[in-house]
Design an enzyme around this catalytic site. Structure first.
Site, PDB file in Angstrom:
ATOM      1  N   ASN A  85      -6.583   0.752  -2.891  1.00  0.00           N
ATOM      2  CA  ASN A  85      -7.613   0.954  -3.921  1.00  0.00           C
ATOM      3  C   ASN A  85      -7.085   1.756  -5.104  1.00  0.00           C
ATOM      4  O   ASN A  85      -7.404   1.474  -6.251  1.00  0.00           O
ATOM      5  CB  ASN A  85      -8.815   1.670  -3.303  1.00  0.00           C
ATOM      6  N   THR A  86      -6.267   2.771  -4.816  1.00  0.00           N
ATOM      7  CA  THR A  86      -5.746   3.617  -5.889  1.00  0.00           C
ATOM      8  C   THR A  86      -4.829   2.824  -6.808  1.00  0.00           C
ATOM      9  O   THR A  86      -4.894   2.950  -8.037  1.00  0.00           O
ATOM     10  CB  THR A  86      -4.996   4.831  -5.305  1.00  0.00           C
ATOM     11  N   TYR A 145      -1.062   8.195  -2.818  1.00  0.00           N
ATOM     12  CA  TYR A 145      -1.147   7.796  -4.219  1.00  0.00           C
ATOM     13  C   TYR A 145      -2.303   8.504  -4.932  1.00  0.00           C
ATOM     14  O   TYR A 145      -2.250   8.710  -6.138  1.00  0.00           O
ATOM     15  CB  TYR A 145      -1.369   6.283  -4.326  1.00  0.00           C
ATOM     16  N   GLY A 146      -3.350   8.833  -4.186  1.00  0.00           N
ATOM     17  CA  GLY A 146      -4.551   9.410  -4.793  1.00  0.00           C
ATOM     18  C   GLY A 146      -4.338  10.723  -5.501  1.00  0.00           C
ATOM     19  O   GLY A 146      -5.154  11.143  -6.326  1.00  0.00           O
ATOM     20  N   HIS A 154      -7.152   2.988   3.892  1.00  0.00           N
ATOM     21  CA  HIS A 154      -6.922   3.838   5.066  1.00  0.00           C
ATOM     22  C   HIS A 154      -8.220   4.061   5.861  1.00  0.00           C
ATOM     23  O   HIS A 154      -8.197   4.189   7.086  1.00  0.00           O
ATOM     24  CB  HIS A 154      -6.404   5.223   4.637  1.00  0.00           C
ATOM     25  N   ASP A 196       0.865  -1.181   0.000  1.00  0.00           N
ATOM     26  CA  ASP A 196       0.000   0.000   0.000  1.00  0.00           C
ATOM     27  C   ASP A 196       0.900   1.229   0.000  1.00  0.00           C
ATOM     28  O   ASP A 196       2.114   1.132   0.195  1.00  0.00           O
ATOM     29  CB  ASP A 196      -0.909  -0.012   1.240  1.00  0.00           C
TER      30      ASP A 196
END
Length: 276
Positions: free
Chosen positions: A85-86, A53-54, A198, A21
């Protein structure tokens, strides 16, 4: 032409599971894997140097994700869990290409989307990073299984930095959560997917906002169960390891990661700086 059935006969149940992650978020998935599969060795890579990362470009996310995947493969991992998820939304295909069928790859979006699709959900909300929302992958994945479900996605970019800075149960996060969840996009939802690993770190505060009006999906539990099914299917479950080893690699050592990882995994964990 049918997809060729994967061949994992070269793998052993005693090999570790690799998880990655951008930061502490994936620990929510790792914690569930530890709980559900208590005999498995885990290797975790937190790319704290590049979080969040988003806010990054798709190209950057692909570069980080494939480098980490190759590192985990070099550590002899028997499965790769993209606990982000990203990264899933932007780099899943590239990670699969890097793996080239050598080990199973488990992501955090498709198992959740599939489970939600086959349960009684009509109006589903998703909160996630900008990059995940922009990809539209949750909506596509859910509607692939059930085209009748209405899916509304909302970018909530301030939550990851707040969590990484340790603002749990803090007026700052309360204000951010209230601001996001009161958005008109989420007005009529019955179910909320926390579309970032998160966010379960704030699940109590999110549930407090909704009371019992909205069902909040426990994504880490769904992902850990999916991993267990896959490992069991290919005879890769380790059930004979009384003292599993948990090793954490970070691209930048942070106090918050150390604090949360020790809370989840105990005081004697291995934290190692590793810049790829």
């Amino acid at each position: 032409m049918k997809n060729k059935k994967p061949d994992y006969s070269h793998l052993s149940s005693s090999q570790p599971i690799g998880i990655f992650d951008s930061g502490v978020g994936g620990l929510t998935v790792a914690k569930e894997i530890k709980r559900l599969l208590p005999h498995e060795d885990l290797i975790y890579f937190g790319d704290t140097k590049h979080l969040p990362y988003g806010e990054k470009s798709k190209e950057a996310i692909i570069e980080y994700s494939t480098k980490i995947t190759n590192f985990l493969l070099a550590q002899n991992c028997k499965a790769i869990v993209i606990a982000c998820n990203t990264a899933t939304a932007n780099a899943l295909n590239e990670v699969m290409q890097s793996v080239a069928g050598r080990v199973p790859v488990i992501d955090v979006i498709n198992p959740v989307a599939e489970k939600v699709s086959y349960e009684i959900h009509n109006n589903v909300g998703v909160i996630a990073t900008k990059a995940t929302v922009n990809s539209g992958l949750y909506k596509k994945s859910i509607r692939k299984h059930n085209k009748w479900i209405k899916v509304d996605e909302l970018a909530t970019p301030l939550l990851v930095p707040a969590i990484e800075e340790g603002f749990k149960n803090h007026p700052i996060t309360h204000a951010i959560i209230y601001n996001y969840l009161s958005n008109s996009k989420l007005k009529n939802i019955e179910t909320l997917i926390l579309g970032c690993t998160h966010y379960p770190l704030l699940i109590d505060e999110i549930k407090q906002y909704y009371g019992n009006r909205v069902r909040v999906i426990d994504s880490p539990n769904i992902v850990a169960n999916h991993l267990k099914i896959i490992l069991d299917k290919y005879n890769l479950l380790n059930d004979n390891n009384p003292k599993p080893n948990y090793h954490f690699y970070l691209s930048d050592l942070t106090k918050n990661f150390e604090k949360i990882s020790k809370k989840f995994f105990g005081k004697t964990i291995d934290l190692e700086l590793k810049v790829l």
